[in-house]
Design a protein around this motif. Structure first.
Motif, PDB file in Angstrom:
ATOM      1  N   TRP A 628      37.174  35.862  52.691  1.00  0.00           N
ATOM      2  CA  TRP A 628      36.381  35.787  51.464  1.00  0.00           C
ATOM      3  C   TRP A 628      35.361  36.923  51.447  1.00  0.00           C
ATOM      4  CZ3 TRP A 628      37.577  33.499  47.253  1.00  0.00           C
ATOM      5  CH2 TRP A 628      38.217  32.247  47.226  1.00  0.00           C
ATOM      6  N   LEU A 629      35.254  37.622  50.343  1.00  0.00           N
ATOM      7  CA  LEU A 629      34.190  38.597  50.128  1.00  0.00           C
ATOM      8  C   LEU A 629      33.110  38.014  49.217  1.00  0.00           C
ATOM      9  CD1 LEU A 629      36.329  41.833  49.582  1.00  0.00           C
ATOM     10  CD2 LEU A 629      35.429  40.888  51.728  1.00  0.00           C
ATOM     11  N   VAL A 630      33.550  37.344  48.155  1.00  0.00           N
ATOM     12  CA  VAL A 630      32.622  36.641  47.268  1.00  0.00           C
ATOM     13  C   VAL A 630      33.253  35.289  46.948  1.00  0.00           C
ATOM     14  CG1 VAL A 630      31.402  36.641  45.070  1.00  0.00           C
ATOM     15  CG2 VAL A 630      31.835  38.807  46.245  1.00  0.00           C
ATOM     16  N   ASN A 636      28.529  33.507  37.839  1.00  0.00           N
ATOM     17  CA  ASN A 636      29.303  34.519  37.117  1.00  0.00           C
ATOM     18  C   ASN A 636      30.809  34.224  37.116  1.00  0.00           C
ATOM     19  OD1 ASN A 636      27.156  36.375  36.379  1.00  0.00           O
ATOM     20  ND2 ASN A 636      26.986  36.791  38.596  1.00  0.00           N
ATOM     21  N   SER A 637      31.219  33.145  37.798  1.00  0.00           N
ATOM     22  CA  SER A 637      32.643  32.782  37.901  1.00  0.00           C
ATOM     23  C   SER A 637      33.485  33.957  38.394  1.00  0.00           C
ATOM     24  CB  SER A 637      33.165  32.267  36.558  1.00  0.00           C
ATOM     25  OG  SER A 637      32.496  31.095  36.179  1.00  0.00           O
ATOM     26  N   VAL A 638      32.951  34.624  39.428  1.00  0.00           N
ATOM     27  CA  VAL A 638      33.652  35.749  40.052  1.00  0.00           C
ATOM     28  C   VAL A 638      34.098  35.339  41.454  1.00  0.00           C
ATOM     29  CG1 VAL A 638      33.379  38.086  40.996  1.00  0.00           C
ATOM     30  CG2 VAL A 638      32.481  37.537  38.729  1.00  0.00           C
ATOM     31  N   PHE A 639      35.300  35.741  41.790  1.00  0.00           N
ATOM     32  CA  PHE A 639      35.859  35.500  43.126  1.00  0.00           C
ATOM     33  C   PHE A 639      36.351  36.843  43.661  1.00  0.00           C
ATOM     34  CE2 PHE A 639      36.488  31.840  40.456  1.00  0.00           C
ATOM     35  CZ  PHE A 639      36.114  30.758  41.238  1.00  0.00           C
ATOM     36  N   ALA A 640      36.142  37.083  44.945  1.00  0.00           N
ATOM     37  CA  ALA A 640      36.675  38.294  45.570  1.00  0.00           C
ATOM     38  C   ALA A 640      37.094  37.953  46.991  1.00  0.00           C
ATOM     39  CB  ALA A 640      35.634  39.408  45.568  1.00  0.00           C
ATOM     40  N   PHE A 641      38.261  38.401  47.359  1.00  0.00           N
ATOM     41  CA  PHE A 641      38.729  38.179  48.721  1.00  0.00           C
ATOM     42  C   PHE A 641      39.570  39.362  49.174  1.00  0.00           C
ATOM     43  CE2 PHE A 641      41.479  35.754  45.784  1.00  0.00           C
ATOM     44  CZ  PHE A 641      42.740  36.302  46.035  1.00  0.00           C
ATOM     45  N   ILE A 652      42.025  44.291  48.284  1.00  0.00           N
ATOM     46  CA  ILE A 652      40.963  43.436  47.741  1.00  0.00           C
ATOM     47  C   ILE A 652      41.401  42.902  46.392  1.00  0.00           C
ATOM     48  CG2 ILE A 652      38.610  43.426  46.799  1.00  0.00           C
ATOM     49  CD1 ILE A 652      37.832  45.444  48.938  1.00  0.00           C
ATOM     50  N   VAL A 653      41.192  41.613  46.172  1.00  0.00           N
ATOM     51  CA  VAL A 653      41.496  40.955  44.906  1.00  0.00           C
ATOM     52  C   VAL A 653      40.189  40.420  44.333  1.00  0.00           C
ATOM     53  CG1 VAL A 653      42.804  39.122  43.770  1.00  0.00           C
ATOM     54  CG2 VAL A 653      43.792  40.312  45.745  1.00  0.00           C
ATOM     55  N   VAL A 654      39.887  40.807  43.091  1.00  0.00           N
ATOM     56  CA  VAL A 654      38.661  40.373  42.431  1.00  0.00           C
ATOM     57  C   VAL A 654      39.019  39.756  41.080  1.00  0.00           C
ATOM     58  CG1 VAL A 654      36.355  41.025  41.645  1.00  0.00           C
ATOM     59  CG2 VAL A 654      37.437  42.307  43.506  1.00  0.00           C
ATOM     60  N   SER A 655      38.532  38.555  40.805  1.00  0.00           N
ATOM     61  CA  SER A 655      38.792  37.872  39.537  1.00  0.00           C
ATOM     62  C   SER A 655      37.480  37.540  38.842  1.00  0.00           C
ATOM     63  CB  SER A 655      39.586  36.574  39.769  1.00  0.00           C
ATOM     64  OG  SER A 655      40.866  36.837  40.289  1.00  0.00           O
ATOM     65  N   LEU A 718      37.701  38.249  31.873  1.00  0.00           N
ATOM     66  CA  LEU A 718      38.913  37.423  32.017  1.00  0.00           C
ATOM     67  C   LEU A 718      40.035  38.250  32.619  1.00  0.00           C
ATOM     68  CD1 LEU A 718      38.773  35.486  28.607  1.00  0.00           C
ATOM     69  CD2 LEU A 718      38.129  34.632  30.872  1.00  0.00           C
ATOM     70  N   ALA A 719      39.790  38.731  33.834  1.00  0.00           N
ATOM     71  CA  ALA A 719      40.749  39.656  34.441  1.00  0.00           C
ATOM     72  C   ALA A 719      40.721  39.555  35.957  1.00  0.00           C
ATOM     73  CB  ALA A 719      40.449  41.090  34.006  1.00  0.00           C
ATOM     74  N   THR A 720      41.806  40.026  36.560  1.00  0.00           N
ATOM     75  CA  THR A 720      41.915  40.162  38.007  1.00  0.00           C
ATOM     76  C   THR A 720      42.330  41.594  38.313  1.00  0.00           C
ATOM     77  OG1 THR A 720      42.486  37.839  38.379  1.00  0.00           O
ATOM     78  CG2 THR A 720      43.143  39.401  40.080  1.00  0.00           C
ATOM     79  N   ILE A 721      41.683  42.195  39.298  1.00  0.00           N
ATOM     80  CA  ILE A 721      42.056  43.546  39.717  1.00  0.00           C
ATOM     81  C   ILE A 721      42.439  43.531  41.189  1.00  0.00           C
ATOM     82  CG2 ILE A 721      40.632  44.686  37.976  1.00  0.00           C
ATOM     83  CD1 ILE A 721      38.536  45.221  40.162  1.00  0.00           C
TER      84      ILE A 721
END
Length: 727
Positions: A628-630, A636-641, A652-655, A718-721
């Motif tokens: 997990w990164l975030v 902010n309903s942000v997730f990063a791993f 890295i995946v960030v949503s 509303l995106a994932t990178i």
């Protein structure tokens, strides 16, 4: 005349109620010579012929005008091969006598079948072309231990149960008969006089082909040749490989426009296989194709589990369809249903008048939810029937794996049952110990007999060790559907973004147990039926937001640990629920600039990205493959791993699950360097708003999230990178 049957015996034989026809019919050595007896209803004359010379020896006497003939050869003591010349309605036919052939089942097969450990019972039971004593024909065998009499009936004997009663093997309850001149492609059933004296007409449980519904006869068919294994296909099933599964119902993926009729196996071999390859899926999973009487069951209530459904073509056509998928580099999984079967009269229910295949007590043997019957897993012959079937599809059709349906309903005796309506096991618990032993045995058999083949469990509870080896106390599956992930994330995605911060845990909780099993992340057919709406229609907001939510969700799914499964139609965001009676809404893709086309392009690119970047799959089932990164930015309903492979490569995946762009969003990272944006679900190519990071980012030595280095990102709405670390 020594040993000649009395009038009562002949009457029982003629009426089809004599259980031991071989004791009467055929050639018998008596103290007075050789006696030959035959039951040939409606025959006017019968002549005995010596097979070796073709010489007519004598006429048989009509001892009973209902068709019983016999002759005594007082001067002959040594048995010989013979035929009959039979006159029916002024036409004479040369036939072989089925009652001159000896027992068919070998002692070792008989033992293993009774013990429930025969690996390939389908090679001995059912109908098989054979040559006995130089005579071509079909051997039949069926298990019906409590029947009073069993006959083979079909096109070859006017469906007359009097003509071909079978030999009973009392040691194991199997009835057998070799019928000369019966060929491939003929209809047949078993006529059974059950333990109550009632006549039942049953399809063959081991038939390799069945009639097109609503007809119910079995069809004589040779056993398919063993399909060669392939090291590349075996490797593609591995835990360290990318597995992206396209789940398909063959009857409704696409239909003929002019008449709404199904595509054939041959047409599917071209259209479906080409499409799956184009979309980049690694595996094709078929909803059950075992023969089933009711279209609306989608195949999940099968009765001919050894027969590919005739709806789309012949067994040979199905084999060619599987071969076409393999040639395209696609592995094929088959949904397999050992959990229950329908109670249609022509099927397994009360097969010999008793609850032979099912539990007798309805508290054990009746699925209240589906009004179907539950196999008696404690019975050796039933276990053999089912486990042998699993191996059959893998060996004989080259299927690469089985997804086992409704495992929870098998392993719990109280599944969907209120108190007082279920029977505890002998320890007083709610586990079905026989079903658990059966699953372990089946998975062990698959693992030892078919290299590289896999089994996948649809198991909706927290039962421990579903994917652990049987010798370690597990069930022995290779993978398990992660129903918890599916339910949690779909509930989260259905929320208006303004409320998602209060349910942040629903997107992170799956990592608490992610390594307890080898998981597949499923968005299956069950999620787009029965009023649940399509996946797209469950997304909140206006049309643009619905599609953006869906694209972001798919990106999160493909980035998350676990293999992937997507049901047909989801890959282009069909508006409507799935309807098994019609084709998918392919017209939604007529406009290549439509939102639906954008989602289709995204899924294709997700599959390509997934297959090309090993951090997304290599260490799916190891703790060191994820970080997990975030995980705590609920506001902010942000997730990063971060995903990592065994060679140290990272992704890295960030949503961002709100419609608010996150500009200058900083995340701490463990490894400094240059990062490239390899996928962005908000890209204009997918009909997004086209916000992003201009392709490339460089880390900064700025502490963040308890790490010394960080990235400063633009996270689109509303995106994932996906960000790949460059060497």
């Amino acid at each position: 005349m020594s040993g000649f049957p009395g009038h009562e015996v002949i009457t029982a034989l003629v009426s089809g109620r004599y259980a031991d026809p071989f004791s009467i019919l055929g050639m018998h050595l008596t103290s007075e010579g050789l006696e030959i007896r035959a039951l040939l209803p409606d025959a006017s004359a019968v002549t005995l012929i010596e097979s070796k010379t073709g010489r007519k020896i004598t006429e048989l006497n009509c001892e009973d005008d209902r068709g019983f003939f016999s002759v005594l050869l007082s001067r002959r003591k040594k048995p010989f091969r013979y035929q009959f010349a039979v006159t029916w309605h002024e036409h004479t036919y040369i036939i072989e006598d089925p009652y001159r052939f000896g027992p068919l089942l070998q002692d070792i097969d008989s033992w293993l079948l009774a013990e429930g450990t025969h690996l390939r019972p389908y090679e001995r039971l059912g109908a098989h072309p054979d040559v006995l004593d130089g005579v071509e024909g079909m051997r039949f065998a069926v298990w019906a231990p409590n029947a009073q009499r069993v006959s083979v009936v079909g096109q070859f004997n006017f469906w007359d149960g009097r003509r071909h009663p079978m030999r009973q093997r009392r040691e194991n309850g199997i009835w057998e008969l070799f019928l000369p001149a019966v060929t491939i492609g003929q209809l047949y059933k078993y006529e059974i006089i059950d333990c109550n004296g009632e006549t039942r007409l049953k399809a063959d449980p081991y038939a390799f082909e069945a009639q097109m519904r609503p007809e119910t006869a079995s069809v004589t068919r040779g056993i398919p040749a063993i399909a060669d294994g392939d090291p590349a296909r075996n490797a593609a099933n591995g835990r360290h490989q990318p597995i992206s599964i396209y789940e398909v119902h063959l009857g409704s993926w696409r239909r003929h426009v002019e008449n709404n009729y199904w595509l054939s196996y041959g047409e599917l071999a071209q259209q479906l296989v080409d499409y799956v390859k184009y979309m980049g899926f690694t595996h094709l999973e078929l909803l059950p194709i075992n023969e089933h009487p009711f279209d609306g069951s989608w195949g999940y209530q099968p009765l001919g589990i050894y027969a590919p459904t005739r709806r789309f073509g012949t067994p040979e056509d199905f084999r060619l369809f599987i071969d076409a998928a393999h040639q395209a580099g696609i592995n094929v999984l088959l949904d397999w249903v050992p959990g229950h079967f329908p109670g249609d009269e022509f099927g397994l229910a009360k097969f010999d008048g008793t609850s032979l295949y099912e539990y007798a007590d309805p508290r054990e043997g009746l699925h209240q939810d589906w009004n179907t019957l539950i196999y008696n897993y404690g019975r050796n012959e039933v276990r053999n029937y089912l486990a042998g079937n699993a191996l059959f599809w893998l060996e004989r059709y080259g299927i690469d794996g089985l997804r086992v349906d409704a495992v929870a309903s098998m392993i719990y005796r109280d599944y969907s049952r209120p108190a007082g309506q279920w029977v505890p096991n002998h320890y007083g618990g709610n586990e079905n110990l026989e079903a658990i032993a059966f699953l372990r045995y089946t998975n062990h058999t698959v693992g030892t007999q078919r290299d590289g083949a896999i089994t996948v469990a649809e198991e909706s509870t927290s039962f421990s060790g579903v994917t652990a080896p049987p010798d370690s106390g597990g069930l022995g599956f290779h993978y398990k559907w992660n129903m918890g992930w599916m339910n949690d994330t779909l509930r989260y995605m259905q929320l208006d973004p303004v409320h998602r911060k209060y349910h942040h845990h629903q997107m992170t909780f799956s990592m608490v147990y992610a390594y307890s099993e080898n998981f597949v992340l499923p968005l299956s057919h069950d999620e787009v039926v029965h009023g649940k709406q399509s996946i797209l229609n469950r997304m909140p907001g206006d049309v643009w937001q619905k599609f953006a939510n869906l694209r972001a969700y798919y990106g999160f799914m493909w980035g998350h640990p676990g293999k992937k499964l997507l049901f047909m139609g989801n890959e282009f965001a069909q508006w409507k629920e799935w309807n098994h009676d019609v084709s998918l809404d392919w017209h939604l893709l007529d406009d290549t600039d439509s939102m639906h086309s954008g989602v289709q392009r995204l899924v294709r690119d997700l599959n390509q990205c997934y297959r090309q970047h090993s951090p997304l799959y290599d260490l799916d089932y190891r703790y060191d493959g994820f970080e997990w990164l975030v995980a705590d930015d609920a506001e902010n309903s942000v997730f990063a791993f971060l995903r990592r492979d065994s060679h140290g490569n990272e992704m890295i995946v960030v949503s961002n699950f709100t419609p608010v762009p996150r500009l200058g969003y900083r995340i701490g990272i463990p490894t400094p360097g240059r990062w490239r944006e390899v996928l962005n679900t908000d890209s204009q190519y997918y009909n997004g708003s086209n916000m992003g990071n201009s392709g490339e980012l460089h880390s900064e030595q700025v502490p963040s999230h308890h790490r010394e280095h960080s990235l400063l990102l633009t996270v689109p709405p509303l995106a994932t990178i996906f960000l790949a670390r460059e060497a």
